[in-house]
Design an enzyme around this catalytic site. Structure first.
Site, PDB file in Angstrom:
ATOM      1  N   GLU A  57       0.832  -1.213   0.000  1.00 20.90           N
ATOM      2  CA  GLU A  57       0.000   0.000   0.000  1.00 20.90           C
ATOM      3  C   GLU A  57       0.860   1.252   0.000  1.00 20.90           C
ATOM      4  O   GLU A  57       1.818   1.366   0.769  1.00 20.90           O
ATOM      5  CB  GLU A  57      -0.909  -0.018   1.243  1.00 20.90           C
ATOM      6  CG  GLU A  57      -2.261   0.579   0.980  1.00 20.90           C
ATOM      7  CD  GLU A  57      -3.037  -0.187  -0.097  1.00 20.90           C
ATOM      8  OE1 GLU A  57      -2.910   0.164  -1.290  1.00 20.90           O
ATOM      9  OE2 GLU A  57      -3.759  -1.127   0.246  1.00 20.90           O
ATOM     10  N   GLY A 167     -12.563   3.224  -2.380  1.00 22.14           N
ATOM     11  CA  GLY A 167     -11.273   2.539  -2.231  1.00 22.14           C
ATOM     12  C   GLY A 167     -11.078   1.349  -3.153  1.00 22.14           C
ATOM     13  O   GLY A 167     -10.077   0.648  -3.054  1.00 22.14           O
ATOM     14  N   ASP A 215      -3.678   0.561  -9.808  1.00 20.23           N
ATOM     15  CA  ASP A 215      -5.106   0.362 -10.089  1.00 20.23           C
ATOM     16  C   ASP A 215      -5.340   0.033 -11.558  1.00 20.23           C
ATOM     17  O   ASP A 215      -6.083  -0.896 -11.893  1.00 20.23           O
ATOM     18  CB  ASP A 215      -5.900   1.630  -9.746  1.00 20.23           C
ATOM     19  CG  ASP A 215      -5.641   2.107  -8.335  1.00 20.23           C
ATOM     20  OD1 ASP A 215      -5.067   1.338  -7.553  1.00 20.23           O
ATOM     21  OD2 ASP A 215      -5.997   3.253  -8.024  1.00 20.23           O
ATOM     22  N   LYS A 263     -10.701  12.139  -2.466  1.00 23.32           N
ATOM     23  CA  LYS A 263      -9.287  12.424  -2.716  1.00 23.32           C
ATOM     24  C   LYS A 263      -9.089  13.734  -3.465  1.00 23.32           C
ATOM     25  O   LYS A 263      -8.078  14.392  -3.328  1.00 23.32           O
ATOM     26  CB  LYS A 263      -8.665  11.278  -3.509  1.00 23.32           C
ATOM     27  CG  LYS A 263      -8.536  10.022  -2.679  1.00 23.32           C
ATOM     28  CD  LYS A 263      -7.375   9.184  -3.112  1.00 23.32           C
ATOM     29  CE  LYS A 263      -7.625   8.361  -4.349  1.00 23.32           C
ATOM     30  NZ  LYS A 263      -8.959   7.969  -4.675  1.00 23.32           N
TER      31      LYS A 263
HETATM   32  P1  ATP Z   1      -9.828   4.782  -4.792  1.00 16.60           P
HETATM   33  O1  ATP Z   1      -9.097   5.631  -5.815  1.00 16.60           O
HETATM   34  O2  ATP Z   1      -9.570   5.209  -3.384  1.00 16.60           O
HETATM   35  O3  ATP Z   1      -9.615   3.332  -4.988  1.00 16.60           O
HETATM   36  P2  ATP Z   1     -12.191   5.509  -6.300  1.00 16.60           P
HETATM   37  O4  ATP Z   1     -11.361   5.352  -7.529  1.00 16.60           O
HETATM   38  O5  ATP Z   1     -13.527   4.856  -6.322  1.00 16.60           O
HETATM   39  O6  ATP Z   1     -11.425   5.022  -5.003  1.00 16.60           O
HETATM   40  P3  ATP Z   1     -11.883   8.298  -6.858  1.00 16.60           P
HETATM   41  O7  ATP Z   1     -10.511   8.077  -7.385  1.00 16.60           O
HETATM   42  O8  ATP Z   1     -12.129   9.502  -6.014  1.00 16.60           O
HETATM   43  O9  ATP Z   1     -12.418   7.050  -6.033  1.00 16.60           O
HETATM   44  O10 ATP Z   1     -12.861   8.347  -8.130  1.00 16.60           O
HETATM   45  C1  ATP Z   1     -14.266   8.495  -7.995  1.00 16.60           C
HETATM   46  C2  ATP Z   1     -14.816   9.328  -9.151  1.00 16.60           C
HETATM   47  O11 ATP Z   1     -14.861   8.547 -10.364  1.00 16.60           O
HETATM   48  C3  ATP Z   1     -16.266   9.749  -8.932  1.00 16.60           C
HETATM   49  O12 ATP Z   1     -16.337  10.937  -8.162  1.00 16.60           O
HETATM   50  C4  ATP Z   1     -16.770   9.963 -10.355  1.00 16.60           C
HETATM   51  O13 ATP Z   1     -16.370  11.215 -10.862  1.00 16.60           O
HETATM   52  C5  ATP Z   1     -16.032   8.882 -11.125  1.00 16.60           C
HETATM   53  N1  ATP Z   1     -16.892   7.679 -11.199  1.00 16.60           N
HETATM   54  C6  ATP Z   1     -16.721   6.519 -10.534  1.00 16.60           C
HETATM   55  N2  ATP Z   1     -17.718   5.631 -10.815  1.00 16.60           N
HETATM   56  C7  ATP Z   1     -18.548   6.249 -11.664  1.00 16.60           C
HETATM   57  C8  ATP Z   1     -19.773   5.879 -12.329  1.00 16.60           C
HETATM   58  N3  ATP Z   1     -20.344   4.686 -12.138  1.00 16.60           N
HETATM   59  N4  ATP Z   1     -20.339   6.775 -13.141  1.00 16.60           N
HETATM   60  C9  ATP Z   1     -19.767   7.988 -13.330  1.00 16.60           C
HETATM   61  N5  ATP Z   1     -18.635   8.395 -12.753  1.00 16.60           N
HETATM   62  C10 ATP Z   1     -18.024   7.550 -11.932  1.00 16.60           C
HETATM   63  C1  GLA Z   2      -4.826   4.804  -4.779  1.00 13.21           C
HETATM   64  C2  GLA Z   2      -3.949   5.049  -5.999  1.00 13.21           C
HETATM   65  C3  GLA Z   2      -2.979   3.881  -6.236  1.00 13.21           C
HETATM   66  C4  GLA Z   2      -2.202   3.549  -4.956  1.00 13.21           C
HETATM   67  C5  GLA Z   2      -3.153   3.409  -3.773  1.00 13.21           C
HETATM   68  C6  GLA Z   2      -2.407   3.216  -2.465  1.00 13.21           C
HETATM   69  O1  GLA Z   2      -5.704   3.765  -5.009  1.00 13.21           O
HETATM   70  O2  GLA Z   2      -4.742   5.242  -7.143  1.00 13.21           O
HETATM   71  O3  GLA Z   2      -2.093   4.187  -7.294  1.00 13.21           O
HETATM   72  O4  GLA Z   2      -1.213   4.516  -4.700  1.00 13.21           O
HETATM   73  O5  GLA Z   2      -4.012   4.528  -3.643  1.00 13.21           O
HETATM   74  O6  GLA Z   2      -1.675   2.046  -2.478  1.00 13.21           O
HETATM   75 MG    MG Z   3      -9.410   6.277  -7.736  1.00  9.94          MG
END
Ligand code: ATP
Ligand code: GLA
Ligand code: MG
Length: 538
Positions: A57, A167, A215, A263
């Protein structure tokens, strides 16, 4: 693992048997709504999943290897390029984009000039993620076909099931599926997985945070049934990793904290600040441990200077000066780096810009230009000691976890001890994330301690942290007990909708990565099984 993104001929190429019923309904609904909205059928669907990280992580942007796996939840983009050009501006192409969750993510129509894709990253707008995939894919298309390549207009309907901001990387699933959709829409018969991943990594940085490449790699490369070992140096590589048979059998549970980590808003004090602190730590360690004037290599990390780059440079110079013929193992190098960091970065309350600039022998302005102005961060002091200690020790835990997986358990009748060793490493990651890297939160800590008490071998946050999701390594026989304990001690205290309650905990099976499904070939409902192509309706 490298090679082209697969073209699925049926949903059973994409999902496990238990998921197919629900997925077939969802896909048929997507295609039917596409027809209703645009008055014509979709030509293809581009698909990329979310991911859960098992271990490693906050080390991908320092270019150390990580071990995530894809999940079933994904982003689907149904696409057609048959767009009437009548009202498109001269010198532009049209993008019409809608979402099945139209109340939350309203439809948009853009006329985009051939020259460039403009993205206003100061506004948090869902279509920015599509545009970032579009921009990256166009760069690749122009590299292949020349600078005057003109992209096609597209109409798109999206359906994403990865919880946003939870997440599990909905953003990478969205960006990767968008870039894939643009490549296919523009006539690419095969899309190389490595090229797709690399462009998705760079393009997401334009709209989200300055993330690493875990990711997007997990989303594109994953294979059903396996976790994925992703390494970033000397170039991006991914390989499937399977878990040995254990007794008791192991299950990964993913539990939502329902603390949404935005974020985009908190980047300057959380995620992006960590990225800056790690690069500053690399530069600082280089200045105090390597001969004067040593330059760190420019690499693929967000700020082009990484702890991994320092690591390699330090040991290459050591070997050169001592005339050693045999390199130390990476494990012992990392152990040495943990000790050196504890000794050389001894200020526990952090370092000011002035203190760092003096050691790097540059002005504060130069320091800001190089490290703290590429994306906004807010800090008086930078915790270089803690961040470097986390990164080196976490990189070491990934290697230990991998060598346990490769060793296999010795006593196959009862692998409890082996299971506990795997779990301990996850618990150590959580301790380090909570106390040293400061990326956990009290809700995630609580979910982890409830799970451990109810029988989890190892529990920790997964993904960026500061909320979001947690992952737990649980013996199959304790899954029920862990779920009940969470319900009793955590979820029942929150005000959750039925939908949230259902999505709170999932048993995660390693899923497959990106795929394309060509609708043209198979008119009618989506194909569930090769045997009954075109005839099955759920
Ligand atoms: P993490 O990066 O912590 O793993 P995550 O990728 O879900 O979590 P973010 O990187 O903040 O969170 O991205 C979320 C953004 O992606 C949302 O605010 C939106 O803009 C876009 N998004 C995600 N899913 C959808 C969807 N089903 N339809 C439209 N937009 C989306
Ligand atoms: C988010 C970022 C990844 C990674 C993780 C933490 O999901 O998109 O690239 O840095 O946080 O491990
Ligand atoms: Mg993300």
């Amino acid at each position: 693992m490298a090679g082209p993104v697969p073209v699925a001929s049926s949903l059973s190429d994409i999902y496990t048997v238990d998921a197919i019923g629900t997925q077939a309904k969802r896909w048929n609904n997507l295609l039917a709504r596409f027809q209703t909205i645009y008055g014509q059928p979709a030509e293809f669907v581009a698909r990329s999943p979310g991911r859960v990280n098992i271990i490693g992580e906050h080390i991908d942007y320092s270019l150390y290897p990580v071990l995530p796996m894809a999940i079933t939840a994904d982003s689907l983009l149904a696409v057609s390029t048959n767009v009437a050009s009548t009202n498109t501006k001269e010198g532009h192409y049209k993008i019409k984009i809608a979402n099945v969750q139209d109340a939350k993510f309203p439809a948009h129509e853009f006329d985009i000039p051939y020259e460039a894709v403009d993205i206003d990253a100061t506004v948090h707008e869902w279509t920015n993620y599509f545009k970032s995939g579009l921009r990256g894919a166009l760069e690749l298309l122009r590299k292949k076909h020349g600078n005057d390549f003109e992209p096609k207009s597209m109409q798109i309907l999206m359906d994403g099931t990865v919880p946003a901001g939870g997440g599990l990387s909905s953003s990478a699933a969205f960006v990767s599926s968008s870039a894939l959709a643009v490549m296919v829409a523009n006539g690419e018969k095969t899309v190389d997985k490595t090229e797709l991943t690399e462009l998705a990594i760079v393009s997401e940085r334009a709209v989200g945070v300055n993330s690493g490449g875990m990711d997007q790699s997990a989303s594109v490369f994953s294979e059903r049934g396996s976790a994925l070992f992703v390494s970033f140096t000397p170039s991006l590589k991914a390989r499937p990793v399977s878990f040995p048979k254990t007794n008791p059998e192991l299950t990964f549970l993913i539990a939502q904290s329902f603390v949404t980590a935005d974020k985009f808003v908190t980047g300057p004090v959380h995620y992006n600040l960590r990225v800056v602190e790690c690069s500053l730590a690399a530069a600082y360690l280089n200045a105090v441990l390597n001969p004067p004037g040593t330059q760190l290599p420019s690499d693929a990390s967000p700020l082009s200077v990484s702890l991994h780059g320092f690591h390699e440079t330090y040991f290459a110079l050591q070997e050169h000066s001592s005339g050693a013929t045999k390199s130390k193992s990476t494990e012992s190098q990392l152990e040495e780096l943990v000790a050196l960091t504890a000794e050389k970065l001894d200020k526990r309350d952090g370092y000011t810009r002035e203190e760092i600039a003096a050691v790097l022998n540059i002005s504060v302005d130069e320091l800001d230009k190089k490290f703290t102005s590429r994306f906004p961060v807010r800090a008086e002091k930078f915790k270089l000691r803690q961040r470097a200690l986390h990164v080196f020790s976490e990189a070491l835990r990934v290697l230990k976890f991998m060598s346990l997986l490769e060793q296999q358990p010795t006593n196959t009748d009862d692998t409890s001890e082996y299971n506990a060793q795997l779990g301990d490493l996850l618990n150590q990651t959580q301790d380090s994330c909570r106390d040293v890297y400061e990326c956990s939160c009290k809700e995630i800590d609580e979910l982890c301690s409830i799970a451990r008490k109810a029988g989890s071998y190892g529990s920790r946050l997964t993904g960026a942290g500061w909320g979001g999701c947690s992952v737990h390594l649980v013996p199959a026989g304790k899954v029920k007990a862990v779920r009940e304990a969470w319900e009793r001690e955590y979820y029942s205290k929150l005000d959750l909708s039925e939908e949230q309650k259902e999505a709170a905990v999932v048993v995660s099976k390693p899923g497959s990565g990106s795929a394309v499904y060509l609708v043209d070939d198979k008119p009618g409902p989506v194909v569930v099984d090769d045997m009954d192509r075109g005839s099955e309706v759920y």
